[in-house]
Design an enzyme around this catalytic site. Structure first.
Site, PDB file in Angstrom:
ATOM      1  NE  ARG A   1       9.638  10.030   0.094  1.00 13.56           N
ATOM      2  CZ  ARG A   1      10.331   9.177   0.848  1.00 13.56           C
ATOM      3  NH1 ARG A   1       9.759   8.112   1.368  1.00 13.56           N
ATOM      4  NH2 ARG A   1      11.616   9.361   1.034  1.00 13.56           N
TER       5      ARG A   1
ATOM      6  CE1 TYR B   1       4.142  -0.686  15.140  1.00 17.08           C
ATOM      7  CE2 TYR B   1       5.211   1.057  13.866  1.00 17.08           C
ATOM      8  CZ  TYR B   1       4.249   0.070  13.981  1.00 17.08           C
ATOM      9  OH  TYR B   1       3.410  -0.185  12.933  1.00 17.08           O
TER      10      TYR B   1
ATOM     11  CE  LYS C   1      13.953  -0.343   6.165  1.00 14.68           C
ATOM     12  NZ  LYS C   1      13.270  -1.182   5.171  1.00 14.68           N
TER      13      LYS C   1
ATOM     14  CD  GLN D   1       8.547   4.501  11.551  1.00 11.92           C
ATOM     15  OE1 GLN D   1       8.150   5.246  10.630  1.00 11.92           O
ATOM     16  NE2 GLN D   1       9.637   4.759  12.210  1.00 11.92           N
ATOM     17  CB  SER D   2       9.536   4.087   5.659  1.00 15.13           C
ATOM     18  OG  SER D   2       8.529   5.032   5.398  1.00 15.13           O
TER      19      SER D   2
ATOM     20  CG  ASP E   1       1.199  -5.954  11.313  1.00 10.19           C
ATOM     21  OD1 ASP E   1       0.529  -4.945  11.593  1.00 10.19           O
ATOM     22  OD2 ASP E   1       2.441  -6.022  11.486  1.00 10.19           O
TER      23      ASP E   1
ATOM     24  CE1 TYR F   1      13.424   3.082   7.682  1.00  7.13           C
ATOM     25  CE2 TYR F   1      15.520   4.097   7.104  1.00  7.13           C
ATOM     26  CZ  TYR F   1      14.382   3.399   6.738  1.00  7.13           C
ATOM     27  OH  TYR F   1      14.207   3.008   5.432  1.00  7.13           O
TER      28      TYR F   1
ATOM     29  CB  THR G   1      -0.916   0.048   1.252  1.00  6.68           C
ATOM     30  OG1 THR G   1      -0.070  -0.066   2.420  1.00  6.68           O
ATOM     31  CG2 THR G   1      -1.930  -1.076   1.261  1.00  6.68           C
ATOM     32  N   GLY G   2       2.165   1.115   0.164  1.00  3.47           N
ATOM     33  CA  GLY G   2       3.051   2.283   0.262  1.00  3.47           C
ATOM     34  C   GLY G   2       3.466   2.790  -1.114  1.00  3.47           C
TER      35      GLY G   2
HETATM   36  P1  NAP Z   1       6.125   3.853   2.682  1.00  2.00           P
HETATM   37  O1  NAP Z   1       5.428   4.621   1.617  1.00  2.00           O
HETATM   38  O2  NAP Z   1       6.216   4.410   4.060  1.00  2.00           O
HETATM   39  O3  NAP Z   1       5.454   2.403   2.738  1.00  2.00           O
HETATM   40  C1  NAP Z   1       5.653   1.533   3.811  1.00  2.00           C
HETATM   41  C2  NAP Z   1       4.716   0.377   3.659  1.00  2.00           C
HETATM   42  O4  NAP Z   1       4.928  -0.509   4.765  1.00  2.00           O
HETATM   43  C3  NAP Z   1       3.227   0.765   3.694  1.00  2.00           C
HETATM   44  O5  NAP Z   1       2.546  -0.066   2.792  1.00  2.00           O
HETATM   45  C4  NAP Z   1       2.829   0.414   5.121  1.00  2.00           C
HETATM   46  O6  NAP Z   1       1.464   0.089   5.263  1.00  2.00           O
HETATM   47  C5  NAP Z   1       3.664  -0.844   5.306  1.00  2.00           C
HETATM   48  N1  NAP Z   1       3.801  -1.221   6.700  1.00  2.00           N
HETATM   49  C6  NAP Z   1       4.202  -0.455   7.745  1.00  2.00           C
HETATM   50  N2  NAP Z   1       4.177  -1.185   8.873  1.00  2.00           N
HETATM   51  C7  NAP Z   1       3.740  -2.415   8.535  1.00  2.00           C
HETATM   52  C8  NAP Z   1       3.485  -3.598   9.256  1.00  2.00           C
HETATM   53  N3  NAP Z   1       3.662  -3.658  10.570  1.00  2.00           N
HETATM   54  N4  NAP Z   1       3.051  -4.690   8.583  1.00  2.00           N
HETATM   55  C9  NAP Z   1       2.847  -4.644   7.247  1.00  2.00           C
HETATM   56  N5  NAP Z   1       3.040  -3.536   6.517  1.00  2.00           N
HETATM   57  C10 NAP Z   1       3.496  -2.432   7.157  1.00  2.00           C
HETATM   58  O7  NAP Z   1       7.632   3.534   2.258  1.00  2.00           O
HETATM   59  P2  NAP Z   1       8.300   3.553   0.805  1.00  2.00           P
HETATM   60  O8  NAP Z   1       8.883   4.906   0.586  1.00  2.00           O
HETATM   61  O9  NAP Z   1       7.392   2.959  -0.181  1.00  2.00           O
HETATM   62  O10 NAP Z   1       9.543   2.587   1.055  1.00  2.00           O
HETATM   63  C11 NAP Z   1       9.442   1.195   0.804  1.00  2.00           C
HETATM   64  C12 NAP Z   1      10.568   0.474   1.521  1.00  2.00           C
HETATM   65  O11 NAP Z   1      11.814   0.982   1.065  1.00  2.00           O
HETATM   66  C13 NAP Z   1      10.584   0.672   3.032  1.00  2.00           C
HETATM   67  O12 NAP Z   1      11.043  -0.520   3.601  1.00  2.00           O
HETATM   68  C14 NAP Z   1      11.586   1.765   3.261  1.00  2.00           C
HETATM   69  O13 NAP Z   1      12.169   1.660   4.552  1.00  2.00           O
HETATM   70  C15 NAP Z   1      12.581   1.458   2.162  1.00  2.00           C
HETATM   71  N6  NAP Z   1      13.313   2.613   1.672  1.00  2.00           N
HETATM   72  C16 NAP Z   1      12.653   3.682   1.160  1.00  2.00           C
HETATM   73  C17 NAP Z   1      13.379   4.767   0.662  1.00  2.00           C
HETATM   74  C18 NAP Z   1      12.684   5.955   0.066  1.00  2.00           C
HETATM   75  O14 NAP Z   1      13.374   6.962  -0.178  1.00  2.00           O
HETATM   76  N7  NAP Z   1      11.395   5.899  -0.237  1.00  2.00           N
HETATM   77  C19 NAP Z   1      14.778   4.738   0.689  1.00  2.00           C
HETATM   78  C20 NAP Z   1      15.404   3.616   1.236  1.00  2.00           C
HETATM   79  C21 NAP Z   1      14.672   2.551   1.696  1.00  2.00           C
HETATM   80  P3  NAP Z   1       0.330   1.180   5.632  1.00  2.00           P
HETATM   81  O15 NAP Z   1      -0.124   1.707   4.312  1.00  2.00           O
HETATM   82  O16 NAP Z   1      -0.670   0.384   6.355  1.00  2.00           O
HETATM   83  O17 NAP Z   1       1.009   2.220   6.483  1.00  2.00           O
HETATM   84  O1  F7E Z   2      14.223  13.892   5.196  1.00  2.00           O
HETATM   85  C1  F7E Z   2      15.513  17.165   6.303  1.00  2.00           C
HETATM   86  C2  F7E Z   2      15.750  15.969   7.193  1.00  2.00           C
HETATM   87  O2  F7E Z   2      12.227  12.664   6.014  1.00  2.00           O
HETATM   88  C3  F7E Z   2      15.200  14.309   4.266  1.00  2.00           C
HETATM   89  C4  F7E Z   2      13.074   7.662   4.014  1.00  2.00           C
HETATM   90  O3  F7E Z   2      12.415   7.217   2.844  1.00  2.00           O
HETATM   91  O4  F7E Z   2      15.078   8.251   2.819  1.00  2.00           O
HETATM   92  C5  F7E Z   2      14.053   8.767   3.647  1.00  2.00           C
HETATM   93  O5  F7E Z   2      14.593   9.274   4.852  1.00  2.00           O
HETATM   94  C6  F7E Z   2      16.051  15.409   4.875  1.00  2.00           C
HETATM   95  C7  F7E Z   2      16.575  15.087   6.278  1.00  2.00           C
HETATM   96  O6  F7E Z   2      13.826  11.581   4.365  1.00  2.00           O
HETATM   97  C8  F7E Z   2      12.351  18.625   7.275  1.00  2.00           C
HETATM   98  O7  F7E Z   2      16.411  16.370   8.395  1.00  2.00           O
HETATM   99  C9  F7E Z   2      14.374  19.320   6.883  1.00  2.00           C
HETATM  100  O8  F7E Z   2      17.911  15.454   6.341  1.00  2.00           O
HETATM  101  O9  F7E Z   2      12.353  13.345   3.577  1.00  2.00           O
HETATM  102  P1  F7E Z   2      13.051  12.883   4.798  1.00  2.00           P
HETATM  103  P2  F7E Z   2      15.046  10.790   5.034  1.00  2.00           P
HETATM  104  O10 F7E Z   2      15.158  11.018   6.468  1.00  2.00           O
HETATM  105  O11 F7E Z   2      16.241  11.070   4.197  1.00  2.00           O
HETATM  106  C10 F7E Z   2      15.857   7.202   3.403  1.00  2.00           C
HETATM  107  C11 F7E Z   2      16.904   6.775   2.409  1.00  2.00           C
HETATM  108  C12 F7E Z   2      15.023   6.101   3.943  1.00  2.00           C
HETATM  109  O12 F7E Z   2      15.435   4.959   3.971  1.00  2.00           O
HETATM  110  C13 F7E Z   2      13.791   6.491   4.674  1.00  2.00           C
HETATM  111  O13 F7E Z   2      12.861   5.401   4.736  1.00  2.00           O
HETATM  112  O14 F7E Z   2      15.249  16.572   5.030  1.00  2.00           O
HETATM  113  N1  F7E Z   2      14.362  17.979   6.691  1.00  2.00           N
HETATM  114  N2  F7E Z   2      13.162  19.733   7.252  1.00  2.00           N
HETATM  115  C14 F7E Z   2      13.128  17.529   6.925  1.00  2.00           C
HETATM  116  N3  F7E Z   2      12.608  16.281   6.842  1.00  2.00           N
HETATM  117  C15 F7E Z   2      11.281  16.132   7.110  1.00  2.00           C
HETATM  118  N4  F7E Z   2      10.725  14.907   7.002  1.00  2.00           N
HETATM  119  N5  F7E Z   2      10.507  17.195   7.472  1.00  2.00           N
HETATM  120  C16 F7E Z   2      10.987  18.467   7.563  1.00  2.00           C
HETATM  121  O15 F7E Z   2      10.264  19.405   7.898  1.00  2.00           O
END
Ligand code: NAP
Ligand code: F7E
Length: 340
Positions: A188, A100, A158, A88-89, A63, A154, A12-13
């Site tokens: 996003r 959690y 990971k 929990q991303s 879950d 986080y 769903t993400g």
């Molecule tokens: P996201 O939009 O936050 O999606 C997370 C998904 O995990 C959602 O479907 C959420 O379901 C599900 N989820 C959370 N807790 C769960 C649980 N207890 N059991 C089953 N499902 C659960 O994240 P995303 O950006 O698509 O990222 C996908 C994966 O890539 C994640 O593992 C993230 O850590 C990793 N990742 C992302 C990035 C990035 O920049 N986007 C970068 C590096 C790694 P709900 O809809 O119910 O909340």
């Molecule tokens: O923050 C700065 C914040 O929350 C990016 C996840 O997908 O990528 C993501 O993690 C930057 C950080 O992403 C705000 O401090 C400033 O430096 O969009 P973000 P993230 O933390 O990089 C990694 C690769 C993952 O794996 C994760 O799952 O932006 N920042 N001001 C802020 N960030 C947020 N969220 N909100 C602010 O107001």
């Protein structure tokens, strides 16, 4: 024709929904788990649920923290490919809910891998790992060879999952980690910085009087397009042997540069004044304050600089990201994905 069967957690993400669409287009049968909640959050799956491909798409309540449920579903589905995207991303939130975060990201992955092993399912396993593992280790670029120094609950959760995947690989499972750098899209989550900036800028453009409140403007990230990155999740599972691969665009920008680009595209050029928490971004054309700093958004520890070196993925899976940051911002402003 015989269909391949894939199982996606986190369907769903952002990434899960794009990956499901991609696999359905490749003629797979796709199973995914959705968490039970009162909001019925299936927004990202609308495209699939409203299409004919829906009959090859099966959603199960589930879950990742519930091993009985994982066993039950996997014993019926017996997939050939498993993509573990559930997490929990949110890094900032992980400082508030570390236990959690570990239950989902670390032990969830363990439960899934154990279920696969115990059920003797012969599948390939993809883990969505992250550039957050690198922390602040002083390296300009980060590749598969760069040491991990995780600095948030986080990234620590990971890293546990990353190591688990390697452990199961050494036991003979086809299991690999995609070390994903930040990737974004119209799907996003609202509280991640790119979507937050774009949505606020659009509201301000549409006459909202608000000021965008941000944390650290000087953190640098290597941002890519999620719809493009999921293709390489699949490609990693088509390799003959499992490899951990960095997936990154190879360009880095600060949050401040991202803000400047977004507001400029919406005809609100910014000039900056002040320093530290007094820094403000002002519309050059009418002197209205557009951006302020709110210390609430500072992290206990900040990861300062992400800048990925994806040479190995370029070689092994022909990784070739086409969408630049400017294009990505256009896609997110338009809220319309492009064909890849
Ligand atoms: P996201 O939009 O936050 O999606 C997370 C998904 O995990 C959602 O479907 C959420 O379901 C599900 N989820 C959370 N807790 C769960 C649980 N207890 N059991 C089953 N499902 C659960 O994240 P995303 O950006 O698509 O990222 C996908 C994966 O890539 C994640 O593992 C993230 O850590 C990793 N990742 C992302 C990035 C990035 O920049 N986007 C970068 C590096 C790694 P709900 O809809 O119910 O909340
Ligand atoms: O923050 C700065 C914040 O929350 C990016 C996840 O997908 O990528 C993501 O993690 C930057 C950080 O992403 C705000 O401090 C400033 O430096 O969009 P973000 P993230 O933390 O990089 C990694 C690769 C993952 O794996 C994760 O799952 O932006 N920042 N001001 C802020 N960030 C947020 N969220 N909100 C602010 O107001």
């Amino acid at each position: 024709m015989k269909h391949k069967i894939a199982f996606i957690t986190g369907v769903t993400g952002q990434d899960g929904s794009y990956l499901a669409e991609f696999l359905l287009n490749k003629n797979y049968i796709v199973h995914g788990i959705r968490r039970i909640n009162s909001n019925n959050n299936l927004n990202n799956l609308k495209k699939i649920l409203n299409s004919k491909k829906r009959n090859r798409f099966k959603l199960h309540y589930g879950d990742i923290t519930d091993s009985t449920n994982l066993h039950k579903i996997l014993s019926k589905v017996r997939p050939q490919e498993v993509y573990n995207l559930a997490a929990q991303s949110h890094v900032h939130v992980s400082f508030q809910i570390p236990e959690y975060t570990h239950n989902v990201n670390a032990f969830g992955c363990l439960k899934l891998l154990e279920a696969i092993k115990n059920l003797k399912i012969n599948c390939k396993f993809y883990q969505a790992s992250t550039s957050e593992l690198f922390g602040n280790n002083g390296n300009k670029f980060q590749s598969e060879k760069t040491p991990f120094t995780p600095i948030s609950p986080y990234s620590i959760s990971k890293l546990y999952a990353f190591n688990l995947v390697n452990y199961y690989k050494h036991q003979g499972m086809f299991a690999c980690n995609g070390i994903l750098f930040n990737h974004e899209s119209p799907r996003r989550g609202d509280s991640f910085v790119t979507q937050k900036i774009i949505n606020a800028a659009l509201r301000i453009k549409n006459k909202s009087n608000e000021t965008l409140k941000l944390g650290n403007l000087y953190a640098k990230r290597d941002w890519g397009y999620a719809k493009e990155y999921v293709i390489y999740m699949w490609k990693m599972l088509q390799l003959k042997k499992p490899e951990n691969l960095v997936i990154a665009n190879g360009k880095t920008y600060s949050v401040k540069e991202f803000v400047n680009k977004v507001f400029l595209k919406l005809d609100m050029p910014i000039k900056w004044q002040g320093k530290g928490i007094k820094e403000i971004g002002i519309n050059k054309l009418n002197n209205k304050i557009l951006v302020k700093i709110d210390p609430y958004y500072f992290r206990k520890i900040e990861l300062n600089n992400l800048y990925g070196d994806a040479s190995k993925a370029k070689k092994l899976i022909e990784f070739n990201p086409k969408v630049s940051l400017d294009q990505l911002i256009d896609i997110m402003i338009e809220k319309k994905d492009i064909d890849i």
